[in-house]
Scaffold this motif. Structure first.
Motif, mmCIF file in Angstrom:
data_model
loop_
_atom_site.group_PDB
_atom_site.id
_atom_site.type_symbol
_atom_site.label_atom_id
_atom_site.label_comp_id
_atom_site.label_asym_id
_atom_site.label_seq_id
_atom_site.Cartn_x
_atom_site.Cartn_y
_atom_site.Cartn_z
ATOM 1 N N THR A 84 28.685 9.372 31.936
ATOM 2 C CA THR A 84 29.997 8.871 32.588
ATOM 3 C C THR A 84 29.222 7.573 33.276
ATOM 4 O O THR A 84 28.157 7.143 32.918
ATOM 5 C CB THR A 84 30.454 9.954 33.541
ATOM 6 N N VAL A 90 38.140 3.704 23.058
ATOM 7 C CA VAL A 90 38.847 4.567 23.906
ATOM 8 C C VAL A 90 39.732 5.747 23.207
ATOM 9 O O VAL A 90 40.457 5.217 22.488
ATOM 10 C CB VAL A 90 39.511 3.744 24.929
ATOM 11 N N HIS A 120 33.186 -0.611 26.802
ATOM 12 C CA HIS A 120 32.757 -0.578 25.484
ATOM 13 C C HIS A 120 32.321 -1.964 25.011
ATOM 14 O O HIS A 120 31.277 -2.049 24.194
ATOM 15 C CB HIS A 120 33.937 -0.408 24.690
ATOM 16 N N SER A 138 42.223 2.967 34.183
ATOM 17 C CA SER A 138 41.061 3.804 33.748
ATOM 18 C C SER A 138 40.841 3.500 32.090
ATOM 19 O O SER A 138 39.564 3.386 31.813
ATOM 20 C CB SER A 138 41.486 5.395 33.887
ATOM 21 N N GLY A 157 35.199 8.702 31.355
ATOM 22 C CA GLY A 157 35.677 7.779 32.363
ATOM 23 C C GLY A 157 36.202 8.379 33.423
ATOM 24 O O GLY A 157 36.112 9.538 33.978
ATOM 25 N N GLU A 170 32.763 7.910 37.771
ATOM 26 C CA GLU A 170 34.139 7.955 37.511
ATOM 27 C C GLU A 170 34.490 9.239 37.037
ATOM 28 O O GLU A 170 35.683 9.727 37.378
ATOM 29 C CB GLU A 170 34.116 6.963 36.219
ATOM 30 N N TYR A 172 39.865 9.982 30.017
ATOM 31 C CA TYR A 172 39.817 8.820 29.023
ATOM 32 C C TYR A 172 38.315 8.728 28.989
ATOM 33 O O TYR A 172 37.627 8.752 29.671
ATOM 34 C CB TYR A 172 40.606 7.464 29.701
ATOM 35 N N CYS A 173 38.053 8.429 27.647
ATOM 36 C CA CYS A 173 36.682 8.680 27.218
ATOM 37 C C CYS A 173 36.229 7.514 26.066
ATOM 38 O O CYS A 173 37.300 7.047 25.439
ATOM 39 C CB CYS A 173 36.456 9.942 26.557
ATOM 40 N N LEU A 174 34.993 7.052 25.857
ATOM 41 C CA LEU A 174 34.461 6.618 24.902
ATOM 42 C C LEU A 174 33.995 7.579 23.778
ATOM 43 O O LEU A 174 33.021 8.237 24.453
ATOM 44 C CB LEU A 174 33.580 5.394 25.250
ATOM 45 N N LEU A 193 37.348 1.228 30.802
ATOM 46 C CA LEU A 193 36.450 1.735 29.515
ATOM 47 C C LEU A 193 36.592 0.740 28.400
ATOM 48 O O LEU A 193 35.502 0.678 27.773
ATOM 49 C CB LEU A 193 37.217 2.984 29.004
#
Length: 160
Positions: free
Chosen positions: A20, A79, A129, A121, A102, A30, A90-92, A125
């Motif tokens: 994170t 994302v 990124h 948010s 995130g 986050e 929300y993520c990578l 990200l």
């Protein structure tokens, strides 16, 4: 997000690793902010299922693209959204072995752009990124393709 950040580990399993973001000068990550959000806490059943999904992905399945809603940001970034009921995290997603989570929240609008918190948010990200991939391409950061662990400089305080 106009300040520095660091990437910190959350957990690692047989199928991948979860990290994170911790913004410069803040105590909570986050992901912590997502977990303690009052609106998210009201969705306890969905939150429990979402956390269980993360654990199962890390331990057993990896972070396969079909487990996420793709292209939450732009088509050029990584994302994605992990969805459970109205919750969005929300993520990578990098490879199938690395996930950087995130923030997120309860989505009550048609698109995330209509909610200032959800939009922020995703935008955070997107910035992460850009600088993360720059560091990977330059060789200053390496993703272990078997474990998902990150090796190298995880502090991004001077990249601004």
């Amino acid at each position: 997000m106009k300040r520095g950040f660091r990437i910190v580990p959350v957990c690692s399993g047989d199928a991948g690793s979860i990290y994170t973001i911790q913004l410069q000068g803040e105590v909570e990550t986050e992901f912590d902010k997502f977990l303690i959000n009052k609106e998210v806490a009201k969705e306890q059943d969905s939150l429990s299922r979402l956390v269980s999904k993360l654990e199962a992905m890390s331990d057993d399945y990896g972070f396969e693209s079909e487990l996420f809603k793709e292209e939450e940001g732009s088509r050029w970034d990584y994302v994605v959204a992990l969805r459970e009921g109205q919750l969005r995290l929300y993520c990578l997603r990098i490879e199938n072995v690395l996930l950087i989570v995130g923030n997120g929240g309860v989505k009550t609008v048609r698109t995330y752009q209509q909610d200032p918190h959800l939009s922020a948010s995703v935008e955070d990200l997107q910035e992460v990124h850009k600088v993360l991939m720059s560091r990977i391409y330059s060789g200053k950061l390496h993703v272990d393709r078997h474990t998902g662990s990150l090796r190298g400089l995880l502090n991004f305080f001077n990249d601004r």
